[in-house]
Design an enzyme around this catalytic site. Structure first.
Site, PDB file in Angstrom:
ATOM      1  N   THR A 194       0.892  -1.269   0.088  1.00 13.10           N
ATOM      2  CA  THR A 194       0.038   0.030   0.120  1.00 13.10           C
ATOM      3  C   THR A 194       0.974   1.188   0.043  1.00 13.10           C
ATOM      4  O   THR A 194       2.133   1.042   0.298  1.00 13.10           O
ATOM      5  CB  THR A 194      -0.916   0.166   1.219  1.00 13.10           C
ATOM      6  N   ARG A 222     -12.200  -8.339  -4.853  1.00 12.24           N
ATOM      7  CA  ARG A 222     -11.559  -8.358  -3.577  1.00 12.24           C
ATOM      8  C   ARG A 222     -11.158  -6.989  -2.990  1.00 12.24           C
ATOM      9  O   ARG A 222     -10.724  -6.172  -3.957  1.00 12.24           O
ATOM     10  CB  ARG A 222     -10.353  -9.395  -3.330  1.00 12.24           C
ATOM     11  N   VAL A 223     -11.701  -6.526  -2.023  1.00 11.64           N
ATOM     12  CA  VAL A 223     -11.242  -5.189  -1.433  1.00 11.64           C
ATOM     13  C   VAL A 223     -10.834  -5.609  -0.050  1.00 11.64           C
ATOM     14  O   VAL A 223     -11.121  -6.290   0.806  1.00 11.64           O
ATOM     15  CB  VAL A 223     -12.983  -4.352  -1.087  1.00 11.64           C
ATOM     16  N   GLY A 224      -9.560  -4.861   0.232  1.00 10.89           N
ATOM     17  CA  GLY A 224      -8.901  -4.993   1.530  1.00 10.89           C
ATOM     18  C   GLY A 224      -9.319  -3.929   2.307  1.00 10.89           C
ATOM     19  O   GLY A 224     -10.440  -3.131   2.361  1.00 10.89           O
ATOM     20  N   ASP A 225      -8.166  -3.476   3.214  1.00  5.45           N
ATOM     21  CA  ASP A 225      -8.476  -2.542   4.489  1.00  5.45           C
ATOM     22  C   ASP A 225      -8.510  -1.101   4.063  1.00  5.45           C
ATOM     23  O   ASP A 225      -9.003  -0.297   4.591  1.00  5.45           O
ATOM     24  CB  ASP A 225      -7.531  -2.997   5.476  1.00  5.45           C
ATOM     25  N   THR A 244      -0.213  -0.446   6.621  1.00 10.48           N
ATOM     26  CA  THR A 244       0.223  -1.591   5.520  1.00 10.48           C
ATOM     27  C   THR A 244       0.564  -2.718   5.728  1.00 10.48           C
ATOM     28  O   THR A 244       1.437  -2.867   6.787  1.00 10.48           O
ATOM     29  CB  THR A 244       1.452  -0.708   4.518  1.00 10.48           C
ATOM     30  N   GLY A 245      -0.184  -3.682   5.252  1.00  9.69           N
ATOM     31  CA  GLY A 245       0.262  -5.216   5.358  1.00  9.69           C
ATOM     32  C   GLY A 245      -0.556  -6.231   4.879  1.00  9.69           C
ATOM     33  O   GLY A 245      -1.312  -6.136   4.055  1.00  9.69           O
TER      34      GLY A 245
END
Length: 330
Positions: A194, A222-225, A244-245
């Site tokens: 990110t 897919r959607v992340g954080d 980030t991670g």
């Protein structure tokens, strides 16, 4: 009051054999873009909404620079889904209660500007997919053809991940050339990649911005954080934090929101709040960056490295890739 800026270009299993020179140069250039706006030396390169705080202008300017550099997993350097497409996400937030986010963008050059427009030009907080793309185009944001995003390095990373049947992050899939034959090595299939920035300005405004291309070989849709409040970022009364991670881990733990809540309701310092909430994560999950209302920055990392830089009005500045700073004046 003091000002401060912290930024990152992703965390992960960054090999020690990585040439630091291009990353350090890019991080310093992105830092300079943000600091120039934050310190009042220059105006932002984009046309900001009239009432945006200086802190918000600075973090957007910083992320714009990160998105335009193909070394980082955002904008031009975004990684590919299993279907060979880019799906980008971004979010901005400030301590005035303003939020804007977008996800699953395919052709918008700078997703962080789309997030800013959601915040300033709609009554909503998050737009996703074709509707978000259409809205960004209606707002006059610049688009790019697929070829702009198809960098050879990212495409080779996709082929490696496909071959091994994994989802991985840009820093954890390496591609190198030897005797004109493509050689690939894949580290642990962690999910880190990110870009983000947090800032406080001299009026006490706090702002945060993040942008990402997600995970290499991720499932389409897919959607992340990153575009979700409290997970990928949070700007509270006393601090702004970006993560980030492994996106799913930050989603589960609501990491950034909890750090700010520990400060607001537990009367903790930023350093203590980061330490407390980071204990909920396991080794290799990634990292967080933060800035508090006194103008101090904070970083936590539990992976091999995190591309990062900072500068404070006190004169402190640094750039790092692995656990220790590479350039630091304090």
């Amino acid at each position: 009051m003091s000002w401060a800026l912290a930024l990152h270009g992703g965390a992960g299993d960054i090999p020690k054999t990585t040439d630091p020179v291009p990353y350090v140069a890019a991080l310093k250039a992105c830092r300079e873009r943000g600091v120039s706006v934050l310190s009042g030396k220059s105006s932002p390169s984009f046309a900001p909404y009239e009432h945006l705080s200086v802190a918000m202008r600075a973090v957007i300017e910083t992320v714009l620079a990160l998105e335009d550099c193909d070394l980082f997993n955002a904008g031009r350097g975004a990684v590919f889904t299993t279907e060979g497409e880019v799906e980008m996400e971004a979010q901005v937030m400030d301590n005035r209660g303003h939020i804007g986010a977008c996800a699953l963008l395919n052709r918008i050059r700078n997703p962080v500007l789309a997030a800013e427009r959601v915040m300033t030009e709609t009554k909503h907080s998050l737009l996703i997919g074709p509707a978000a793309e259409k809205f960004a185009i209606q707002q006059g944001l610049r688009t790019e053809p697929f070829e702009y995003f198809r960098t050879e390095h990212r495409w080779q990373q996709l082929e490696v991940a496909r071959g091994e049947g994994i989802m991985a992050l840009d820093h954890n899939v390496s591609v190198r050339e030897k005797d004109d034959v493509a050689m690939t090595t894949t580290a642990a299939c962690d999910n880190k990649g990110t870009v983000g920035a947090v800032a406080v300005d001299t009026d006490g405004n706090i702002a945060a911005a993040v942008s990402t291309g997600g995970m290499t070989n991720k499932m389409a849709g897919r959607v992340g954080d990153s575009p979700l409040v409290g997970a990928g970022l949070f700007a509270g009364a006393r601090a702004g934090v970006c993560a980030t991670g492994k996106g799913e881990k930050f989603l589960y733990n609501n990491t950034c929101g909890r750090i700010c809540a520990a400060m607001d309701y537990g009367d903790m310092s930023l350093a203590d709040a980061c330490e407390k909430e980071f204990d909920r994560l396991v080794e290799g999950d990634g990292g967080v960056i933060g800035v508090d209302d006194t103008g101090r920055t904070e970083f936590r990392i539990n992976s091999l490295g995190m591309l990062r830089a900072m500068e404070e009005s006190s004169g402190r500045k640094a750039v790092g890739i692995w656990q220790d700073w590479i350039e630091c004046n304090f």
